[in-house]
Enzyme design. Structure first.
Site: not given
Ligand code: FPP
Length: 261
Positions: A38, A86
């Site tokens: 996250d 998501n």
């Molecule tokens: C949550 O952070 C993260 C995600 C929904 C996406 C996670 C994906 C990756 C770390 C990369 C994945 C890599 C591969 C190879 C598939 P957020 O965007 O919700 O962060 P925030 O809560 O700070 O907005």
């Protein structure tokens, strides 16, 4: 080139990291670590960058943490990369996230082969764009004979959905006369979950200061140790992973009983 622990020169192993490795090797490391990655968005926001930059940085970090987990003998690492919830994000962000497996695997697959790592996925392939499912299927096929660590992506994954699908399959077995209702056990349920071959995590890590499970492995986390950090995923490094493992090793897992493991 990789050294014998599977490190690249770019993953600078300073003295404190080596000290952590020495400490954690004195005890058993967890078999299976699951991570809720996250904070990509917040990491980007803090730097006045668009959210997708955070996601790309997060993707690069998956490589670092995969190497770091592999270097200490973790057997399975499950990474929550895209949840069933998501899909609610803006379509441009969803599209960007859908391209990440392709980008990541195009780049990292040779190294995964070199490290003898097997790629697996939990979640539903159905509903993914073809370029995403093709990239993941290809990586799973290429690495299927690798015998080292399993790099398991939770992609288009939601735990409640997983449980619904498992219940539907069990109900069908009962309906077809292949299973007695009274024969439904925890083991039967485990066999129908997407983690049937992978098993339950020993340690769950969530980055970025949230204390939620967000529909991740609800059944499988029943006896898992939890470790939370305020660090955003793009900045979560080997030293933080090792800190979590050392902390885990200090805990007394009783599984509802009285004695330690
Ligand atoms: C949550 O952070 C993260 C995600 C929904 C996406 C996670 C994906 C990756 C770390 C990369 C994945 C890599 C591969 C190879 C598939 P957020 O965007 O919700 O962060 P925030 O809560 O700070 O907005």
């Amino acid at each position: 080139m990789l050294d014998k622990l599977g490190w690249r020169k770019s993953d600078k192993q300073d003295q404190s990291l080596q000290k952590q490795i020495d400490t954690l090797r004195q005890q058993r490391v967890p078999n299976h670590i699951a991570i809720i990655m996250d904070g990509n968005g917040r990491w980007a926001k803090q730097r006045a960058l668009p959210r997708f930059v955070g996601h790309r940085e997060g993707m690069h970090n998956v490589r670092r943490i995969t190497r770091a987990a592999n270097a200490i003998g973790i057997k399975v690492i499950t990474l929550y990369a895209f949840s069933t919830e998501n899909w609610k994000r803006p379509s441009s962000e969803v599209e960007f996230l859908m391209h990440l497996p392709e980008e990541f695997l195009a780049d990292f697959l040779p190294e995964l082969m070199e490290l003898n790592i097997r790629v697996e996925m939990i979640g539903e392939m159905e509903g993914l764009p073809q370029y995403t499912s093709r990239a993941v299927r290809n990586a799973m096929e290429e690495t299927k004979n690798n015998t080292g660590m399993v790099l398991n992506f939770a992609f288009n994954y939601g735990s409640r959905r997983e449980i619904v699908l498992a219940v539907q399959r069990i109900a069908k077995l009962v309906q077809d006369g292949k299973l007695e209702t009274t024969a439904i056990t925890e083991e039967i349920i485990c066999e129908q979950l997407m983690t049937a071959k992978i098993g339950d995590p020993d340690l769950l890590i969530r980055t970025s200061g949230e204390f939620r499970l967000s529909n991740f492995l609800l059944w499988q986390l029943a006896y898992t140790e939890f470790w939370f950090t305020n660090i955003h995923w793009p900045e979560f490094r080997a030293e933080h992973l090792y800190e979590a493992v050392i902390d885990y090793q200090k805990r007394n897992r009783r599984f509802g009983g009285l004695k330690g493991e």
